[in-house]
Design a protein around this motif. Structure first.
Motif, short mmCIF file in Angstrom:
data_model
loop_
_atom_site.label_atom_id
_atom_site.label_comp_id
_atom_site.label_asym_id
_atom_site.label_seq_id
_atom_site.Cartn_x
_atom_site.Cartn_y
_atom_site.Cartn_z
N ILE A 1 -57.94 28.65 78.23
CA ILE A 1 -57.38 29.50 77.18
C ILE A 1 -57.06 28.62 75.98
O ILE A 1 -56.20 27.74 76.06
N CYS A 2 -57.76 28.85 74.88
CA CYS A 2 -57.53 28.09 73.65
C CYS A 2 -56.62 28.91 72.73
O CYS A 2 -56.89 30.08 72.47
N ILE A 3 -55.56 28.30 72.26
CA ILE A 3 -54.59 28.98 71.42
C ILE A 3 -54.94 28.76 69.95
O ILE A 3 -55.10 27.62 69.51
N ASP A 4 -55.05 29.88 69.20
CA ASP A 4 -55.37 29.83 67.78
C ASP A 4 -54.34 30.65 67.02
O ASP A 4 -54.42 31.88 67.00
N GLU A 5 -53.36 29.98 66.41
CA GLU A 5 -52.36 30.67 65.62
C GLU A 5 -52.73 30.71 64.13
O GLU A 5 -52.04 31.34 63.34
N ILE A 6 -53.82 30.06 63.77
CA ILE A 6 -54.23 29.98 62.37
C ILE A 6 -55.12 31.14 61.96
O ILE A 6 -54.96 31.73 60.91
#
Length: 102
Positions: free
Chosen positions: A94-99
């Motif tokens: 799971i890759c987290i992308d808040e951008i």
């Protein structure tokens, strides 16, 4: 037009020591996933306008995490979240992308 003063890149900074301890505070910092990734990947922390302060982690093949510093969050807290996000990327895929919002 007013120019902002650029920081002196040659200026050295002192790392404050823990009270009563002879080792710098940074030595006691444990971020194992970031430390491991530094051997073959890339960690970036910096200002990205108009987003604000961001931290990213990439390995040779993919971006593992892109985090935005939260209001009131310290740099240490941001790096701790980045370390945890790297672990989540490798352990749970799971890759987290808040951008980039979905």
């Amino acid at each position: 037009m007013e120019h902002k003063r650029k920081p002196d890149r040659n200026q050295t900074r002192n790392i404050k020591k823990n009270s009563g301890d002879k080792t710098p505070a940074i030595d006691s910092l444990a971020l194992p996933n970031i430390a491991h990734l530094m051997g073959y990947g890339d960690i970036t922390v910096g200002q990205q306008r108009p987003i604000g302060c961001i931290a990213t982690a990439c390995d040779e093949d993919q971006c593992l995490a892109m985090l935005v510093r939260r209001k009131g969050e310290t740099l240490l807290q941001l790096l701790t979240r980045l370390d945890e996000a790297i672990a989540k990327a490798y352990d749970e895929n799971i890759c987290i992308d808040e951008i980039n919002p979905p």
